[in-house]
Enzyme design. Structure first.
Site, PDB file in Angstrom:
ATOM      1  N   LYS A  60      -2.848 -12.706  45.384  1.00 57.19           N
ATOM      2  CA  LYS A  60      -3.259 -12.411  43.898  1.00 57.19           C
ATOM      3  C   LYS A  60      -3.282 -11.231  43.692  1.00 57.19           C
ATOM      4  O   LYS A  60      -4.511 -10.466  44.514  1.00 57.19           O
ATOM      5  CB  LYS A  60      -5.060 -12.945  44.167  1.00 57.19           C
ATOM      6  CG  LYS A  60      -5.394 -12.800  41.578  1.00 57.19           C
ATOM      7  CD  LYS A  60      -6.254 -13.953  41.934  1.00 57.19           C
ATOM      8  CE  LYS A  60      -6.648 -13.219  40.452  1.00 57.19           C
ATOM      9  NZ  LYS A  60      -7.772 -14.485  39.896  1.00 57.19           N
ATOM     10  N   GLY A  97      -4.524 -12.877  32.570  1.00 57.60           N
ATOM     11  CA  GLY A  97      -5.124 -12.164  32.063  1.00 57.60           C
ATOM     12  C   GLY A  97      -4.930 -12.068  30.442  1.00 57.60           C
ATOM     13  O   GLY A  97      -4.345 -11.510  29.197  1.00 57.60           O
ATOM     14  N   GLY A  98      -6.139 -12.302  29.876  1.00 59.15           N
ATOM     15  CA  GLY A  98      -6.408 -12.450  28.456  1.00 59.15           C
ATOM     16  C   GLY A  98      -5.496 -13.707  28.054  1.00 59.15           C
ATOM     17  O   GLY A  98      -5.852 -13.217  26.678  1.00 59.15           O
ATOM     18  N   THR A 130     -11.055 -15.255  31.637  1.00 63.20           N
ATOM     19  CA  THR A 130     -12.295 -15.746  30.681  1.00 63.20           C
ATOM     20  C   THR A 130     -12.517 -16.727  29.529  1.00 63.20           C
ATOM     21  O   THR A 130     -13.367 -17.424  29.141  1.00 63.20           O
ATOM     22  CB  THR A 130     -12.000 -14.234  30.564  1.00 63.20           C
ATOM     23  OG1 THR A 130     -12.219 -13.864  31.179  1.00 63.20           O
ATOM     24  CG2 THR A 130     -13.478 -13.577  29.484  1.00 63.20           C
ATOM     25  N   CYS A 179     -10.273  -8.505  45.275  1.00 62.83           N
ATOM     26  CA  CYS A 179     -11.996  -8.503  44.174  1.00 62.83           C
ATOM     27  C   CYS A 179     -12.301  -7.861  44.466  1.00 62.83           C
ATOM     28  O   CYS A 179     -12.342  -7.318  45.139  1.00 62.83           O
ATOM     29  CB  CYS A 179     -12.508  -9.755  44.535  1.00 62.83           C
ATOM     30  SG  CYS A 179     -14.553  -9.869  44.585  1.00 62.83           S
ATOM     31  N   LYS A 233     -13.114 -22.025  42.601  1.00 63.66           N
ATOM     32  CA  LYS A 233     -13.621 -20.383  42.958  1.00 63.66           C
ATOM     33  C   LYS A 233     -13.433 -20.249  44.193  1.00 63.66           C
ATOM     34  O   LYS A 233     -13.281 -20.632  45.168  1.00 63.66           O
ATOM     35  CB  LYS A 233     -15.087 -20.943  42.698  1.00 63.66           C
ATOM     36  CG  LYS A 233     -16.393 -20.182  42.535  1.00 63.66           C
ATOM     37  CD  LYS A 233     -17.592 -20.155  41.951  1.00 63.66           C
ATOM     38  CE  LYS A 233     -18.508 -18.555  42.213  1.00 63.66           C
ATOM     39  NZ  LYS A 233     -17.130 -17.591  42.551  1.00 63.66           N
ATOM     40  N   ASN A 276     -17.034  -8.687  35.116  1.00 66.73           N
ATOM     41  CA  ASN A 276     -18.544  -9.168  35.870  1.00 66.73           C
ATOM     42  C   ASN A 276     -18.246  -8.575  37.474  1.00 66.73           C
ATOM     43  O   ASN A 276     -16.713  -7.973  37.712  1.00 66.73           O
ATOM     44  CB  ASN A 276     -17.367 -11.420  35.920  1.00 66.73           C
ATOM     45  CG  ASN A 276     -16.648 -11.083  37.104  1.00 66.73           C
ATOM     46  OD1 ASN A 276     -16.547 -11.109  37.990  1.00 66.73           O
ATOM     47  ND2 ASN A 276     -15.265 -10.905  37.175  1.00 66.73           N
ATOM     48  N   ASN A 305      -5.544  -9.727  38.857  1.00 61.02           N
ATOM     49  CA  ASN A 305      -6.923  -9.824  39.024  1.00 61.02           C
ATOM     50  C   ASN A 305      -7.605  -9.039  38.081  1.00 61.02           C
ATOM     51  O   ASN A 305      -6.907  -7.770  36.865  1.00 61.02           O
ATOM     52  CB  ASN A 305      -7.089  -9.234  40.071  1.00 61.02           C
ATOM     53  CG  ASN A 305      -8.561 -10.205  40.485  1.00 61.02           C
ATOM     54  OD1 ASN A 305      -9.379 -10.138  39.836  1.00 61.02           O
ATOM     55  ND2 ASN A 305      -8.867 -10.745  41.801  1.00 61.02           N
TER      56      ASN A 305
HETATM   57  C1  LIG Z   1     -16.815 -14.415  35.856  1.00 57.85           C
HETATM   58  C2  LIG Z   1     -15.651 -14.149  36.248  1.00 57.85           C
HETATM   59  C3  LIG Z   1     -15.616 -14.789  37.828  1.00 57.85           C
HETATM   60  C4  LIG Z   1     -13.943 -14.777  38.538  1.00 57.85           C
HETATM   61  N1  LIG Z   1     -14.574 -14.918  40.379  1.00 57.85           N
HETATM   62  C5  LIG Z   1     -12.630 -14.220  40.417  1.00 57.85           C
HETATM   63  C6  LIG Z   1     -12.703 -14.840  41.818  1.00 57.85           C
HETATM   64  O1  LIG Z   1     -13.628 -15.699  42.467  1.00 57.85           O
HETATM   65  N2  LIG Z   1     -11.541 -15.523  42.706  1.00 57.85           N
HETATM   66  C7  LIG Z   1     -10.555 -14.526  41.966  1.00 57.85           C
HETATM   67  O2  LIG Z   1      -9.497 -14.607  42.420  1.00 57.85           O
HETATM   68  N3  LIG Z   1     -10.436 -14.046  40.706  1.00 57.85           N
HETATM   69  C8  LIG Z   1     -11.546 -14.200  40.164  1.00 57.85           C
HETATM   70  N4  LIG Z   1     -11.945 -13.947  38.713  1.00 57.85           N
HETATM   71  C9  LIG Z   1     -10.363 -13.180  38.290  1.00 57.85           C
HETATM   72  C10 LIG Z   1      -9.849 -14.652  37.019  1.00 57.85           C
HETATM   73  O3  LIG Z   1      -9.220 -15.481  37.665  1.00 57.85           O
HETATM   74  C11 LIG Z   1      -8.553 -13.763  36.449  1.00 57.85           C
HETATM   75  O4  LIG Z   1      -7.614 -12.961  36.777  1.00 57.85           O
HETATM   76  C12 LIG Z   1      -9.157 -12.326  35.716  1.00 57.85           C
HETATM   77  O5  LIG Z   1     -10.397 -13.009  34.680  1.00 57.85           O
HETATM   78  C13 LIG Z   1      -8.122 -12.267  34.944  1.00 57.85           C
HETATM   79  O6  LIG Z   1      -8.202 -13.398  33.479  1.00 57.85           O
HETATM   80  P1  LIG Z   1      -8.667 -14.023  32.237  1.00 57.85           P
HETATM   81  O7  LIG Z   1      -8.330 -12.226  31.501  1.00 57.85           O
HETATM   82  O8  LIG Z   1      -8.271 -14.804  31.946  1.00 57.85           O
HETATM   83  O9  LIG Z   1      -9.965 -13.801  32.649  1.00 57.85           O
HETATM   84  C14 LIG Z   1     -12.575 -14.139  38.344  1.00 57.85           C
HETATM   85  C15 LIG Z   1     -13.298 -13.566  36.751  1.00 57.85           C
HETATM   86  C16 LIG Z   1     -14.313 -13.670  35.322  1.00 57.85           C
HETATM   87  C17 LIG Z   1     -13.964 -13.335  34.505  1.00 57.85           C
END
Ligand SMILES: Cc1cc2nc3c(=O)[nH]c(=O)nc-3n(C[C@H](O)[C@H](O)[C@H](O)COP(=O)(O)O)c2cc1C
Ligand SMILES: Cc1cc2nc3c(=O)[nH]c(=O)nc-3n(C[C@H](O)[C@H](O)[C@H](O)COP(=O)(O)OP(=O)(O)OC[C@H]3O[C@@H](n4cnc5c(N)ncnc54)[C@H](O)[C@@H]3O)c2cc1C
Ligand SMILES: Cc1cc2nc3c(=O)[nH]c(=O)nc-3n(C[C@H](O)[C@H](O)[C@H](O)COP(=O)(O)OP(=O)(O)OC[C@H]3O[C@@H](n4cnc5c(N)ncnc54)[C@H](O)[C@@H]3O)c2cc1C
Ligand SMILES: Cc1cc2nc3c(=O)[nH]c(=O)nc-3n(C[C@H](O)[C@H](O)[C@H](O)COP(=O)(O)O)c2cc1C
Ligand code: FES
Ligand code: FES
Lengths: 239, 305, 305, 239
Positions: free
Chosen positions: C165, C243-244, C266, C130, C45, C69, C192
């Site tokens: 990132k 991403g997904g 996610t 972010c 995190k 989120n 992201n």
């Molecule tokens: C609940 C949540 C919290 C996240 N917190 C961070 C974070 O603290 N730092 C970051 O770089 N990305 C954060 N992300 C982004 C994810 O790391 C990722 O880049 C993004 O969700 C796309 O991937 P996914 O579709 O597999 O979730 C967060 C995503 C979610 C859903």
């Protein structure tokens, strides 16, 4: 439409029978455009009509990806969201003898056509190609209608090789109707290049299925497969 | 009082439901499903000066709760559209919003100059956001200066109300929106598709011949809502909202974000009856939520923002 | 030979599956579900210099095949993370990629300077994307000049490999990617979340207290694939794709787009076993598609692009 | 988990009974985190445990949006993807007399607790508030366990008004356990502001449900409802 049955009839291959009583017009070679039942897949799947009567509509489909996999879970009694019949369908020429050439999932769409020719006392020879014996289906059904020659890629049933291996040996026909993968259609185009009556059923990824979105042009970009086709005289289109 | 009516610059709509451009052709196919006169308006398929045959095949791919398209602005060109396509729609009591695309400023201008020749064309939607053509299209939609200049030039050659269709593939859609407002746009339509890609696992290549395509459908709705919300607070001209609308709840959500009317794209492609269904379902939803009418809803949203 | 191993700058991974930052906390909760040593790495995190309590509630909303989120980088701050959080993870044989965020250049630099104090931190992931905090975050990720400068400055204060990132909320992600490569980044992680919004029909207000939130999940995969495809062809440093991703097919698709490893965000939130399941399913999928190993897959993709 | 039954027990309100035989540890006040069955909804839905025994787990949920609507279609025999039991649950204090206050869907999570108190011979008074008579459920079940006072907003059952209208009249209790909408909890907080044992079960939108994502902080941002709660002594949290 109400599902009557949905059974596996060959490897990864299912026959879906739907209640056809509400369908008004229908023609061999048309297709149905089906929702898969997966809420996260928004596009319909085009599946050819394999056969029909007043009561029932038969479709045969192969499990390829997520959509057809979801369809394989359809249960009798459930409703399937179906649009159709769509597309132009086959025209039945008034001739003496026709050749039907189907490859893989292209066999099913030709079955209703073969039935209708036989019904009109037009002789039907069917050349049906499959990957292997376990993928073969509908063979007895075609055999009732006329001569059937089977080929399989691995020789596990009928002649080893593709449909070309046997078609070269056959006599002439008044018309040829074909459905199958690109190499099969291409082979036929080369082989019967001056035949006036070679009809092929084409495939392309579709969205609407009703002619509005232009997702499904033929390669030459002159026709929409969903509406102007899927059946074309091979002279009209580029494969 | 007509509970669903909406007034937009140059457009008096029976209701706010408009099929989105490219997802409804020129109406011919859908006219077999229902009477097109029930629609608020029709955003017809893109028109370019000359015929475009479209991109190579395949042109569509599926994505989770969405789809990619790279049709490539296929259309028979201005002449045929003026002579055959819009006239076909004249049998229906429905205004046409002509979606105009081009590769150059000159092409946009030329088409916009002549588009009023079809009397049922009541507005222009300037498509500066098509991601699926190599020239023009989106290039006009990502640079505020370019977008403003084009808007101004088009505005100068037509008396029709001018709506500009924005691309979501930008760092700041608000900037572009402000630019086209300054350029004289009467309204904004948004959003066009997001650029995406699917790759075939077996070939290792992109599924679409064009490689990339435009992502549409429910997957993009939260992005559309966010952008409409931001733009509605930054400009004074009205917004026709679109992007993933499938249900009457989605229609209301577009209004709550700040839209004044709602276009429905992809949903037509899997449910040809969708626009009719939405129009029929709207009154009950308005009642349920306590809005007397669409205009009341628009007023409430303005008041609270 | 280990069929799944991947070498990235400063990282030797057992396999390419990495839980994405923010979706796995600091591993504590997931360690109750499986042995974290099986993971390729862990993107922990986000860490900021001081504690952040996070945004107001609600912080999540659902979207079609996705979620929004706006957690707001909640974390207990560098000190606690160095003393408690990373040390907890030291019991597992797994490299930590520290996701670093900040409101100012100074904050980023200060955190990056000290992050190596935890010996299991093997790389930094600079979160310049972010969308959910008012200061910093995405501001650093939308301007190439700013992104490059920050990358350079951070690179100067740490020996750890530096991954940056990227945000997808930009007109040209390739520009930003090139900028951080020039700034000295060892790798890129992308994407992201996309900025989105949901509005509550009954209150008429955005569901999230923060109004907008980051869209993640299967809905955004085609956008991620497109961006990875474009960036992979524009830079020479490796990409960790995300991403997904939910299935082993998605993992392969990320590779075919040009990724060298794959992060899963996610999906952990609705299936705590997902990373384990993907790692277990990968060998059979590679076999099915005719790749001897992940490295073979990477080579094939390079050859064909 | 296998679905044993899923029946409508009040207006828009369903009781879902799951096969509990594989559950090892469970406590009143915990919740299950359920997939809705809709493929395009990725988040789970947190639903409190209403009661359980070695065989069965009962959940009561109200149809609110798309997820719970999909859940209302669950059929016996189907599997539901369920995570849990999650959360801390209620601690049973060893006292003489407790007050249980539930509002709407907050009634269900208190039922197991009431049962367990009765089982331990601790006297239970239950004040249960509903919108109207057609939304009321589980009343007989609570009546078996002790005194029950019902309120409805429209007076169609029990006392007209909210639970506050009757609680003001009641004597003192050793502990109070509550679950329900914010105004109910806020009323209790105000009314019992110096009571050492007022326990409330809180709600917030969740993603993971296991403490990893910080979606579900309490308003003061000090606790995660899914893991540190959902049950809190009201002194520990801001509502
Ligand atoms: C609940 C949540 C919290 C996240 N917190 C961070 C974070 O603290 N730092 C970051 O770089 N990305 C954060 N992300 C982004 C994810 O790391 C990722 O880049 C993004 O969700 C796309 O991937 P996914 O579709 O597999 O979730 C967060 C995503 C979610 C859903
Ligand atoms: C007019 C027509 C008739 C057809 N008739 C039959 C039939 O009778 N039996 C049969 O088994 N198959 C038939 N197909 C092919 C069938 O539509 C596809 O196999 C099916 O859509 C694959 O869906 P999926 O979800 O399993 O695959 P996925 O690859 O997951 O599908 C993703 C997307 O690609 C599309 N797609 C994938 N393969 C094809 C394809 N070959 N043709 C068109 N779209 C495709 C899907 O429709 C969907 O939109 C026909 C296709 C067309 C165009
Ligand atoms: C610990 C806990 C226990 C709960 N126990 C019960 C119960 O026993 N019976 C019952 O009927 N309801 C209970 N709820 C509320 C229930 O989770 C929501 O009503 C349900 O998630 C709504 O889902 P939906 O798809 O119908 O609504 P939608 O509004 O379509 O849901 C959209 C998103 O918002 C979330 N959401 C919406 N309302 C709530 C809410 N009130 N609380 C949390 N998330 C919400 C959904 O989970 C989903 O992620 C509980 C909530 C929590 C946090
Ligand atoms: C198949 C298809 C073709 C499209 N063609 C056009 C077009 O010609 N002109 C245009 O401005 N937008 C076009 N669009 C974009 C839509 O009008 C709409 O902006 C977008 O799809 C988002 O809305 P939706 O999610 O409801 O589809 C097209 C979209 C699709 C799916
Ligand atoms: S699928 Fe839309 S035109 Fe054929
Ligand atoms: S829901 Fe993820 S921490 Fe509570």
């Amino acid at each position: 439409m109400k599902i009557i049955s949905n059974n596996c009839i060959a490897k990864d291959t299912y026959e879906l029978i739907l209640d056809a009583r509400e369908i008004k017009e229908i023609k061999a070679g048309q297709f149905m455009h089906l929702k898969s039942g997966r809420d996260d897949l928004i596009l319909r799947r085009p599946i050819s009509i394999a056969s029909y009567n007043e009561e029932e509509l038969n479709l045969v489909y192969k499990v390829i990806g997520e959509g057809t996999k979801a369809m394989s879970l359809f249960e009798p009694g459930e409703e399937v969201d179906a649009l159709g019949p769509l597309g132009n369908g086959f025209d039945l020429l008034d001739v003496e003898e026709v050749l039907i050439v189907g490859g893989g999932m292209g066999v099913a769409p030709l079955y209703q056509l073969a039935k209708e020719f036989t019904h009109k006392n037009i002789r039907v020879t069917s050349v049906l190609g499959f990957g292997s014996a376990d993928m073969a289906y509908y063979i007895e059904k075609f055999q009732v209608l006329g001569e059937v020659i089977i080929t399989t890629d691995d020789g596990s049933m009928g002649v080893k090789g593709n449909v070309g291996n046997v078609i070269d040996e056959l006599k002439e026909f008044d018309a040829i109707y074909a459905c199958g993968p690109w190499p099969l259609l291409y082979y036929l185009q080369m082989t019967f290049d001056d035949h006036p009556h070679l009809y092929v059923s084409l495939e392309e990824r579709m969205a609407c299925g009703i002619g509005a979105c232009y997702a499904c042009d033929t390669k030459d970009k002159k026709h929409r497969i969903c509406t102007d086709g899927p059946v074309f005289n091979i002279k009209e289109v580029e494969l | 009082m007509n509970q669903l009516k909406v007034s937009l610059p140059g457009l008096e709509l029976k209701n706010p439901i408009i099929p989105a451009s490219g997802c409804f052709g020129f109406g011919e196919e859908f006219s077999k499903f229902y009477d097109l006169s029930i629609l608020g308006a029709i955003m017809a398929k893109a028109v370019t000066l000359e015929e475009r045959v479209g991109n190579d095949l395949p042109r569509v791919a599926e994505t989770t709760s969405g789809m990619l398209n790279a049709i490539g602005l296929k259309n028979p060109g201005l002449e045929v559209i003026l002579n055959e396509k819009y006239p076909f729609l004249a049998q229906f009591d429905v205004p046409i919003i002509a979606n105009v695309a081009g590769a150059t400023e000159e092409e946009y201008i030329e088409v916009c100059k002549r588009i009023h020749e079809a009397p049922n064309v009541k507005a222009i939607e300037l498509n500066i956001s098509c991601p699926n053509v190599s020239e023009g299209g989106v290039a006009f939609g990502t640079d505020p200066t370019v977008a403003k200049r084009l808007t101004k030039k088009v505005k100068a050659v037509t008396d029709l109300p001018l709506y500009v269709k924005l691309s979501p593939n930008v760092s700041s859609i608000v900037e572009i929106a402000k630019a086209v407002e300054e350029g004289g746009a009467d309204g904004i339509t948004m959003i066009n598709t997001l650029t995406g890609m699917r790759i075939d696992l077996h070939t290792g290549k992109p599924i679409l011949a064009n490689k990339t395509g435009g992502l549409s459908g429910p997957a993009i709705k939260p992005i559309a809502i966010r952008m409409i919300y931001e733009v509605a607070r930054a400009v004074d001209i009205p917004i026709i909202g679109m992007g993933g609308v499938e249900t009457v709840d989605d229609v209301i959500e577009m209004y709550l974000a700040g839209a004044s009317a709602v276009a429905v794209g992809t949903a037509n492609l899997h449910n040809p009856m969708i626009c009719k269904e939405l129009i029929e379902a709207l009154p009950a939803k308005l009642d349920e939520l306590g809005y007397q009418s669409i205009e009341h809803l628009i007023d409430e949203v303005k008041k609270n923002s």
